[in-house]
Scaffold this active site. Structure first.
Site, mmCIF file in Angstrom:
data_model
loop_
_atom_site.group_PDB
_atom_site.id
_atom_site.type_symbol
_atom_site.label_atom_id
_atom_site.label_comp_id
_atom_site.label_asym_id
_atom_site.label_seq_id
_atom_site.Cartn_x
_atom_site.Cartn_y
_atom_site.Cartn_z
ATOM 1 N N HIS A 60 0.817 -1.210 0.000
ATOM 2 C CA HIS A 60 0.000 0.000 0.000
ATOM 3 C C HIS A 60 0.855 1.266 0.000
ATOM 4 C CE1 HIS A 60 0.286 1.003 4.396
ATOM 5 N NE2 HIS A 60 0.358 -0.307 4.553
ATOM 6 N N ASP A 170 5.950 1.962 6.728
ATOM 7 C CA ASP A 170 4.704 1.229 6.532
ATOM 8 C C ASP A 170 3.843 2.037 5.563
ATOM 9 O OD1 ASP A 170 2.331 -0.224 6.755
ATOM 10 O OD2 ASP A 170 1.863 0.557 8.751
ATOM 11 N N GLU A 198 -5.233 1.612 2.519
ATOM 12 C CA GLU A 198 -5.083 0.452 3.405
ATOM 13 C C GLU A 198 -5.279 0.841 4.853
ATOM 14 O OE1 GLU A 198 -2.775 -2.520 5.895
ATOM 15 O OE2 GLU A 198 -2.629 -0.347 5.750
ATOM 16 N N GLU A 199 -4.772 2.011 5.225
ATOM 17 C CA GLU A 199 -4.769 2.422 6.626
ATOM 18 C C GLU A 199 -6.156 2.779 7.161
ATOM 19 O OE1 GLU A 199 -2.405 1.850 8.413
ATOM 20 O OE2 GLU A 199 -0.495 2.125 7.380
ATOM 21 N N GLU A 221 4.415 -6.090 3.393
ATOM 22 C CA GLU A 221 4.100 -5.048 4.363
ATOM 23 C C GLU A 221 5.338 -4.582 5.122
ATOM 24 O OE1 GLU A 221 2.317 -2.963 5.771
ATOM 25 O OE2 GLU A 221 0.194 -3.331 5.458
ATOM 26 N N HIS A 309 3.423 3.700 12.391
ATOM 27 C CA HIS A 309 2.312 4.644 12.626
ATOM 28 C C HIS A 309 2.769 5.821 13.467
ATOM 29 C CE1 HIS A 309 -1.361 1.966 11.535
ATOM 30 N NE2 HIS A 309 -0.320 1.709 10.751
#
Length: 339
Positions: A60, A170, A198-199, A221, A309
């Site tokens: 992603h 990520d 995706e998130e 990922e 994140h």
């Protein structure tokens, strides 16, 4: 370094254009077909000598970020998270706001003015604001608007011996893996899906899988590593420097153990270090891909990353290199893997 270029691009969920255009420019010379689907996924495909099985790789493009919710009378900005942002990391962080990339700082009530109870818990999103140096709502609105994306200001840097720190590892590190794979030649058709959103619910992956209609999918990922102080041994999901992480189960997918065992044999035969992702929390694009149409056999092979994140994550470049090697060998041995 390509990973530096990719991580320093801005591309929150729903705002992936900058990342998509850069990747399109890079991969176009290596593929036979390239297009953007209706939701915004970038699909790039290479033909093979054989028509089947068709393999889809997914990574992603989007990163977690913030969004301006409203402009306050004093010129500060209220905001909401886009994706799973940990509010504990936000106070005093530098940000870029909107298309003009206005400089800002995330502010809060000074610790000197906080009551005892306030000091004992993280400040929630509604207790934080963004300061762009505007003295009034009217002045702030000349530069920003509700709905503007807000990005963490962070630069890619090398750390120690073979480590890197950057925002958006990520999953720009997964995007980088896919780009490296596209430089190779395979007997079988290979399609890469650089997915969106995706998130915020794996929204692009299902659309990509429906359009590509592969026989097998590999999700690449940047997954959570917890090899840090105070982590309980049974909660250390992955460790940096121990190789790509193969998922067994997570919140959205129960992976096919027979296929995993074959991938492990490939890794061991070729002396590629690997590890299992040892927690079941979280999810990835596999959650939507494996239940698309009549079902698609799907695995997830990830690069471990600390502090995902957040405004700065950390990864090991050997893990990245070994992930490329393992994914490459899985594709080259796809008939054995699926047989």
């Amino acid at each position: 370094m390509l990973l530096k270029e990719l991580t320093e691009l801005l591309g929150a969920s729903g705002d992936e254009k900058e990342v998509r255009e850069k990747i399109r420019e890079i991969v176009k010379p290596y593929v036979d077909e390239i297009y953007v689907d209706r939701i915004g996924n970038l699909i790039a495909c290479k033909k093979g000598k054989k028509e089947k099985p068709k393999v889809m790789l997914a990574a992603h493009m989007d990163e977690v970020a913030l969004m301006v919710k409203s402009v306050n009378e004093d010129g500060t900005l209220s905001f909401s998270p886009v994706g799973g942002v940990d509010n504990r990391i936000l106070v005093a962080k530098a940000v870029k706001v909107g298309e003009k990339k206005i400089n800002g700082v995330i502010g809060a009530k000074p610790i000197h003015l906080q009551k005892k109870g306030e000091q004992e818990k993280p400040l929630d999103f509604h207790e934080l604001y963004i300061d762009i140096g505007a003295a009034s709502k009217e002045e702030a609105l000349k530069h920003v608007s509700p709905g503007d994306y807000v990005y963490f200001e962070s630069n890619f840097e090398l750390l120690g011996d073979g480590y890197v720190k950057a925002k958006a590892l990520d999953d720009r590190i997964g995007c980088n893996v896919l780009i490296e794979i596209l430089k190779n030649t395979y007997e079988y058709p290979v399609c890469t899906a650089f997915t969106v959103q995706e998130e915020v619910g794996l929204r692009g992956a299902g659309v990509a899988a429906y359009n590509v209609d592969p026989d097998f999918a590999i999700v690449v990922e940047g997954t959570v590593a917890a090899d840090v102080v105070d982590s309980e041994p049974h909660l250390v999901s992955t460790e940096l420097g121990k190789g790509p992480a193969i998922s067994l189960v997570d919140r959205t997918t129960l992976y096919d153990r027979k296929i995993i065992d074959k991938i492990v044999k490939i890794a061991e035969k070729n002396k590629i270090p690997y590890q299992f992702r040892r927690i079941a929390s979280g999810g990835n694009d596999a959650g939507k891909i494996h239940i698309t149409k009549g079902g698609i056999k799907t695995v997830a092979i990830s690069v471990p990353c600390r502090y995902i994140h957040s405004f700065d994550s950390v990864a090991n470049l050997n893990d990245f290199d070994n992930t490329v090697k393992l994914v490459d060998l899985v594709i080259k041995n796809i008939e054995e893997v699926l047989g």
